[in-house]
Design an enzyme around this catalytic site. Sequence first.
Site, PDB file in Angstrom:
ATOM      1  N   LYS A 107      -6.057  -5.468  -1.658  1.00  0.00           N
ATOM      2  CA  LYS A 107      -5.652  -4.151  -1.139  1.00  0.00           C
ATOM      3  C   LYS A 107      -6.611  -3.736  -0.013  1.00  0.00           C
ATOM      4  CE  LYS A 107      -4.589   0.505  -2.917  1.00  0.00           C
ATOM      5  NZ  LYS A 107      -4.609   1.349  -4.116  1.00  0.00           N
TER       6      LYS A 107
ATOM      7  N   SER B 260      -0.365   3.713  -5.018  1.00  0.00           N
ATOM      8  CA  SER B 260      -0.697   3.405  -3.643  1.00  0.00           C
ATOM      9  C   SER B 260      -0.862   1.905  -3.364  1.00  0.00           C
ATOM     10  CB  SER B 260      -1.976   4.120  -3.237  1.00  0.00           C
ATOM     11  OG  SER B 260      -3.026   3.745  -4.081  1.00  0.00           O
TER      12      SER B 260
ATOM     13  N   SER C 185      -2.100   4.014  -9.500  1.00  0.00           N
ATOM     14  CA  SER C 185      -1.784   3.234  -8.307  1.00  0.00           C
ATOM     15  C   SER C 185      -1.699   1.733  -8.465  1.00  0.00           C
ATOM     16  CB  SER C 185      -2.796   3.562  -7.210  1.00  0.00           C
ATOM     17  OG  SER C 185      -2.598   4.890  -6.780  1.00  0.00           O
TER      18      SER C 185
END
Lengths: 489, 486, 98
Positions: free
Chosen positions: B78, B153, B177
Site C-alpha cells: 500500500k 482505504s 481499511s
Amino acid sequence: MPLEDYTIVIGLEVHAELATDSKLFCGCSTSFGSEANTQICPRCLGLPGTLPVLNKKAVEYAVRAGLALDCKINKFSKFDRKNYFYPDLSKAYQISQYDQPICEHGHVEFYVGGEKKVVGITRIHLEEEAGKSIHSGTSISDSDFSLEDYNRSGIPLIEIVSEPDIRSPEEARIYMETLRSILRYIGVSDCKMEEGSLRCDANISLMPKGATVFGTRTEIKNMNSFRAVQKALEYEAERHAKLLDSGEKIVQETRTWDDNLGITLSMRSKEEAHDYRYFPEPDLVPVILEDEFVTDIKNSLPELPAEKFRRYLEEFGLPEYDAELITADRDLAEYFEAVVAIYNKDYKAVSNWIMGEFMRLMNEQGIEVGEVKIKPEDFAAMLKLMDEGVISSKIAKVVFEEMFNTGKEPKTIVEEKGLVQISDSSAIEQIVADVIKDNPGPVAEYLGGKDKVLGFLVGQVMKLSKGKANPQMANEFLKKALAELSKNQ
Amino acid sequence: MDILKKSVLELRELLDKGEISSREIVQAYIDRIEKTEPKLNSFVTLTFEEALKDADRADEMIRNKTHTTLTGIPIALKDNISTYHVKTTCSSKMLENYRPPFDATVVKLIKQAGMPILGKTNMDEFAMGSSTETSYFGPTKNPWNLEYVPGGSSGGSAASVAAKQAPLALGTDTGGSIRQPAAFTGIVGIKPTYGLVSRYGVVPFASSLDQVGPFARTVAESAALLSLIAQYDKYDSTSLNNPRPDYLRSLEKDVKGLRVGVPKEFFIDGLDAEVEQAVRKAVKALEDQGAEIVDIELPHSDKALATYYIVATAECSSNLARFDGVRFGHRSENTKDSVTMFKHTRAEGFGPEVKRRIMLGTYALSAGYYDAYYLKALKVRRLIKEDFDKAFTKVDVIITPTTPSTAFKFGEKVQDPIAMYLSDVFTTTANLAGIPALSMPAGLSSNNLPIGVQIIAPSLAEEVMLSTAYSIEKALGSIGLPELEV
Amino acid sequence: MSSITKETVCYVADLARLYLTDEEIEQMTESLNKILEFEEQLNSVNTDNVEPMAHAVPLNNVMREDVVEESMPIREAMLNAPDEVEGFFRVPRIIEKD
C-alpha cells in the site's frame, strides 16, 4: 507613583538543554556547532511515518534536576503533543508534557544582598527542542526569507517554571545564576546562554505595594544573557509603572527584548490566542518511575552549592565572598577541596591563590578547571615550599605560572630555573654590600634621612639576586648595613 | 502451469524443488499487471525493474538454502508504507513526488526475506475513506465488477490480490481499511493486535488505531505473511515485545469446544439480508464442526463509529500538520510569507475528505471542545474495550458480518460523508479496542459480489482467530476469484 | 454540543493552516454540522468515573539507552526539499506582511 511604590511580581520559565549524548527521541548527536542539517535523521526531521523513542538518560537527568530543586517526583507522567505551525518545528507539534509533568512543587534558595530568598518551582517537564531559523535580514520582520537548520530539533530540554515569587529584576538574575549553578553541579546541563543551552522567558506585572491581586502581566522573550534578563525586566517594570501612572491599562502581550536599543517591543506576529490543542502523545507510552529508581538518583546527587557554601563557612572558616566564588562552580570547588585535603594549614591561603592567580590564568588562557595542568598535590607542595622559605611569595607567582603552563612539579621548576630563595646570610650580606657600593647616591639620601629610599635599595638587592633573595632578610640586612654605615660616618 | 493460480505455499514447494524460479513468478505477475492495470488502476507506482533484480537475488538465496518461507514470492505494498527512494504518495497530491530516504520496518523485513516488490498500490488519500474514491490518482475498480468500488482505504492492495496481480499484499487498517476491502473483493484481510506489527515508516492516519496487515487469497497464505511482518521493533514505542508464534503452525487446530460469540448488536436493521444469511451460514459451519455458539452483548458497539470519528480525526489533524511545504512534499507557489505558504500548500495538496477530517479533528481538540468531544470519545472507547473484555470471558472468538452490505457503486456514497462512514460500522470496534480481527469470504451475493465474514479475537489471540477462519474456509470452500475480461 | 458557525469554521481553518474559499467554507460548515449531529449520540453514554483510553497497548516505560546513532547524509535529508539553499531549508518570510 514611583516604581518603589509598586510591588514587582516576576515569574521565570527557564529552558535548559540536557547534556545527553543523543537527542530526546532519536539517536542523532546533540553536539554543538556542526554544519547545518548534518545532525538529523528521518525522525527529528519529521518525515512521515517516523516514531519517537524516549531517551532514558533524559528522564534520569530530569529527575536529578527535580531532586536538586527539591521537587516531588511524579511516579506517573506522560507526554502530550503541543500543536502549532512554525517553520522550525519539524512535526508541526512539539512533544512535551502538559498535565502530568515529571516533577512538581519544589523550591530554590539564594541570597540577595545578604538576605535569604526562596523561590518556588511550580513544575519541571521534559520536552524537545525545535530547529533554528536564520533570518535573511537583521530581524524576523525585515527578512525576505529564513533558513532552517534542524540540527537542534529534538534535543532534550527541561522547562523549569517558577512560581511568581521573584520580586526584583536583580533577584531574577540571581535566580537564574543559582539555577545555572545547580544544574551544572548535578551535570545535567552546561547552561550556556550563548550557545542556547539555557534560555529564559519572563513574566512580569506590577501591583501597588500592599495589594494582593496581581496586575496584568506581559511576557518577555529574547533575553540572551543574565545581564539582559535583569536589564529587560528593569526596563519593563519602568514601562509598566509609567503606563499605570498615566491611568493606562497594560496590554497582556508578548514582547521581545532588543538588546541594542535597550527596550522591549511588542511582537508583531498575529496574536491569536495560542490554542495548542494538547492531547496525549499516542506514539509514546507513559513513564512510571519506581521508588528505587528515584532513590538511586537521589543518593547519587553530589553536595549542592548551598550546602557546600555553608560547609565552607563552617569547616574552612572562609569568608562569605570566598565561599560564594569558589562554590559557584562545582569543578572549582572540588579542586579547592582536593588541595585543602592535602594542605590544611591555611585554608584562606589556598582560597587566595585560587581566587587570584589560578582564576586569572584560567581566564587569560580561556580554559576550564578540568583542563588545568596543576595537580592538587603540586599546588599544595608549592604552598609548603613557601612555608619552608624555599621561595618567596613573589617567586611563588612565577613558579605557579610555570606550573600552570607546563604541569611540572614546583620542586622541579624551582631547581630548573634556579629559583631557590637565597636565605644564606653571607650571600645576602655580599649582595647588600654590592648594592651599597653601586648606589652611593641613594645611600647618601637614605643616610640623610630619606627613609623611603630603602624600598629602592631593597629593590636593587632583589634585582641583583634575580629576585631570589629572601625579601625579609634583604630588608633586615640592608637596614643593618646602612645603620652600620651611618654609625661609622 | 498457470503460475497465477498457484497458492503461495505451492509456489514455495516449486521454488524449493527448483521447478520454477522467482524470476518466472515475478514475470508472470508483471505480465498480468500490464494486461489488467488499464482496467483496474490498482497501482500508483510499478517497480518491475527492481522486482526482477530482487527475484534474481531471491533465486540465489534459494540456491544457497539461506531462504525463508516467503523468499521469491512477490508482493504489492500500500502506498502509505515508506519504501526507500521509491515514491510513497499516500495517493495524495501532497506527496505526489515524495521519495522517502528510509524503508519502513515492515519493508525491511520483506526485503530481508527476499520478496520482490511489484509496486505501490492505490488507496484513499492518506487512508481516509472506504472506497478508494478519494485517491488523487483516480479510483481502483473492483475486479468482480468494474462499476463497483473495491472498498478502502486499501482498495488497491485488495484489488491486486483479487485480480491475481499479486499473490500477497500489505495494507493498513485504522477503522476497517483492510477488512472492508477484503470483504468487498472476496479475499482474506487481517488487522493484527495493535502493537503486533511495527508502524515505523507507515504514514500515520490515527496513531493509536493504525496497524499494518496482510491480504491474501486464503487463510494459510495470510498467516504466512503475518508471521513475517509480526516482529518486535525497537523503533516503535508501541511495539509489543511478546514472543510471536508461527501462525502457520496452529491453523489446523479444530474448533471442537470453541466458544463462538455472536453479538446481537451487529445483526441490525440496516444489514443486507444476503450478508446476514452468508454470515449465519459460516457460524453454522463452525457449529457443525463442534463449536459452541453463544449469544453475547457488546452494548456500546453502536457508539463505535461516532467514537472512532473523533479519536481518528483528532489524531490525524495532528499527524497531517507536518505537511507544510517546508521540508518535503508539495509546496504552493503562493509564497508571500510562510503562513500563506502553509495555508495554500495544504489547500492545494489535500483533497476534500482529508480537509474535512483535519477540520473535524482540529475542532474536537480545540480549547473549549476538548472535554466534550475528544475526552468523551476516549472514555467511550474504554467502555467499548471493556465490552470485549467481558465478552471474551464467555467466548473465545466473535463472529460478525464485516460490512453491512456488499460493495457499492462508484459515486453512490462519496457525496454523503455519513453514508460512507457507515460502511465501517462493524469494523471500527476492533481498532478502538486494539484487538485482532480478520475478514474472509463467506459467499457471493445474488449479483455476484463477495460477502465477508469477520472473526474478532482477544488481544494477541491471532492463532485462534486464524484456526477458526481456517475451519470456516474448509467448510465453505472457496468462492473463487473474479474472471477479469482483459 | 451545539452546531458550528461559519466564524468558528474560519477560526478552525486558520488553526489548521488550511486556506478555504468562501464556497468551501459554506460546504465545510454544512458537512461539519452534519457530522457533529451524528456525534451527538456520544452524549447519551454515561461516562462517569470512566478512565479515558488514549493507548491501545498496556505498555509503560519504553525507553532507549543514550547512544548516538549515525545521522542522515545531507543529500538524503535534502532529497525532497522544496527549496534548498546551501544545506538549509529555505522558507518565505516568517511574519505575515501587514
